[in-house]
Design an enzyme around this catalytic site. Structure first.
Site, PDB file in Angstrom:
ATOM      1  N   ASP A  29      54.652  70.170  40.014  1.00  0.00           N
ATOM      2  CA  ASP A  29      55.749  70.482  40.934  1.00  0.00           C
ATOM      3  C   ASP A  29      56.704  71.476  40.265  1.00  0.00           C
ATOM      4  O   ASP A  29      57.018  71.359  39.083  1.00  0.00           O
ATOM      5  CB  ASP A  29      56.498  69.199  41.323  1.00  0.00           C
ATOM      6  CG  ASP A  29      57.370  69.399  42.546  1.00  0.00           C
ATOM      7  OD1 ASP A  29      57.035  68.840  43.611  1.00  0.00           O
ATOM      8  OD2 ASP A  29      58.386  70.133  42.444  1.00  0.00           O
ATOM      9  N   HIS A  95      50.650  66.241  51.164  1.00  0.00           N
ATOM     10  CA  HIS A  95      50.553  66.219  49.696  1.00  0.00           C
ATOM     11  C   HIS A  95      51.090  64.896  49.193  1.00  0.00           C
ATOM     12  O   HIS A  95      51.952  64.270  49.816  1.00  0.00           O
ATOM     13  CB  HIS A  95      51.345  67.383  49.073  1.00  0.00           C
ATOM     14  CG  HIS A  95      52.766  67.453  49.534  1.00  0.00           C
ATOM     15  ND1 HIS A  95      53.123  67.979  50.759  1.00  0.00           N
ATOM     16  CD2 HIS A  95      53.918  67.049  48.954  1.00  0.00           C
ATOM     17  CE1 HIS A  95      54.433  67.908  50.900  1.00  0.00           C
ATOM     18  NE2 HIS A  95      54.934  67.330  49.817  1.00  0.00           N
TER      19      HIS A  95
HETATM   20  P1  AMP Z   1      58.092  67.362  49.859  1.00  0.00           P
HETATM   21  O1  AMP Z   1      59.593  67.557  49.749  1.00  0.00           O
HETATM   22  O2  AMP Z   1      57.633  65.942  49.791  1.00  0.00           O
HETATM   23  O3  AMP Z   1      57.535  68.111  51.064  1.00  0.00           O
HETATM   24  O4  AMP Z   1      57.486  68.027  48.564  1.00  0.00           O
HETATM   25  C1  AMP Z   1      57.347  69.402  48.424  1.00  0.00           C
HETATM   26  C2  AMP Z   1      57.383  69.674  46.941  1.00  0.00           C
HETATM   27  O5  AMP Z   1      56.833  70.964  46.726  1.00  0.00           O
HETATM   28  C3  AMP Z   1      58.775  69.673  46.321  1.00  0.00           C
HETATM   29  O6  AMP Z   1      58.849  68.660  45.336  1.00  0.00           O
HETATM   30  C4  AMP Z   1      58.903  71.069  45.730  1.00  0.00           C
HETATM   31  O7  AMP Z   1      59.578  71.081  44.502  1.00  0.00           O
HETATM   32  C5  AMP Z   1      57.446  71.489  45.594  1.00  0.00           C
HETATM   33  N1  AMP Z   1      57.209  72.916  45.600  1.00  0.00           N
HETATM   34  C6  AMP Z   1      57.706  73.843  46.476  1.00  0.00           C
HETATM   35  N2  AMP Z   1      57.228  75.062  46.186  1.00  0.00           N
HETATM   36  C7  AMP Z   1      56.399  74.910  45.116  1.00  0.00           C
HETATM   37  C8  AMP Z   1      55.622  75.813  44.339  1.00  0.00           C
HETATM   38  N3  AMP Z   1      55.570  77.135  44.606  1.00  0.00           N
HETATM   39  N4  AMP Z   1      54.912  75.317  43.290  1.00  0.00           N
HETATM   40  C9  AMP Z   1      54.944  74.004  43.027  1.00  0.00           C
HETATM   41  N5  AMP Z   1      55.669  73.101  43.713  1.00  0.00           N
HETATM   42  C10 AMP Z   1      56.385  73.549  44.741  1.00  0.00           C
END
Ligand code: AMP
Length: 115
Positions: A29, A95
């Site tokens: 993440d 996810h």
């Molecule tokens: P959610 O809030 O459960 O939808 O989780 C989405 C997650 O994606 C969050 O924890 C973000 O920090 C993560 N995230 C967003 N963009 C990226 C990225 N480019 N690479 C890795 N993680 C990401």
């Protein structure tokens, strides 16, 4: 229009991929909430658990979580799937968060249950 996570899966956007198989890809993440914070993402674009097709074979997510935890030497960890905006979902490609690497706080609505 491919999702952000499909772009990561297709290597169009960089990410630190730590595991992949024919069903899922897992990467760190970008804003970790614990020493270990990995996202496990099905290659198939499903919006969320609420949209999960019944015939889908989604045990692969859990199988991957087990393998990644073993790979990282974690005996304790938490799996979280935020579903819908009120639950904190911000990326609308299913996810699972794998969190660990230290003592984890409890979860839920802040203050709920406190008297
Ligand atoms: P959610 O809030 O459960 O939808 O989780 C989405 C997650 O994606 C969050 O924890 C973000 O920090 C993560 N995230 C967003 N963009 C990226 C990225 N480019 N690479 C890795 N993680 C990401």
């Amino acid at each position: 229009m491919p999702t952000l996570f499909t772009k990561i899966i297709n290597r169009e956007i960089p990410a630190e991929i730590i595991y992949e198989d024919s069903h899922v890809v897992a990467f760190k993440d970008i804003q970790p909430q614990a020493p270990v914070h990995v996202l496990i993402v099905p290659r198939q674009e499903v919006v969320s658990i609420a949209e999960l097709p019944e015939e889908g074979d989604h045990r692969h997510l859990l199988n991957a979580a087990k393998k990644i935890a073993e790979q990282l030497g974690l005996s304790s960890f938490r799996l979280v799937i935020n579903t819908g905006p009120d639950a904190g979902q911000t990326v609308f490609h299913l996810h699972m968060h794998l969190l660990g690497g230290d003592q984890l706080g409890h979860f839920g609505v802040p203050g709920f249950g406190e008297s």
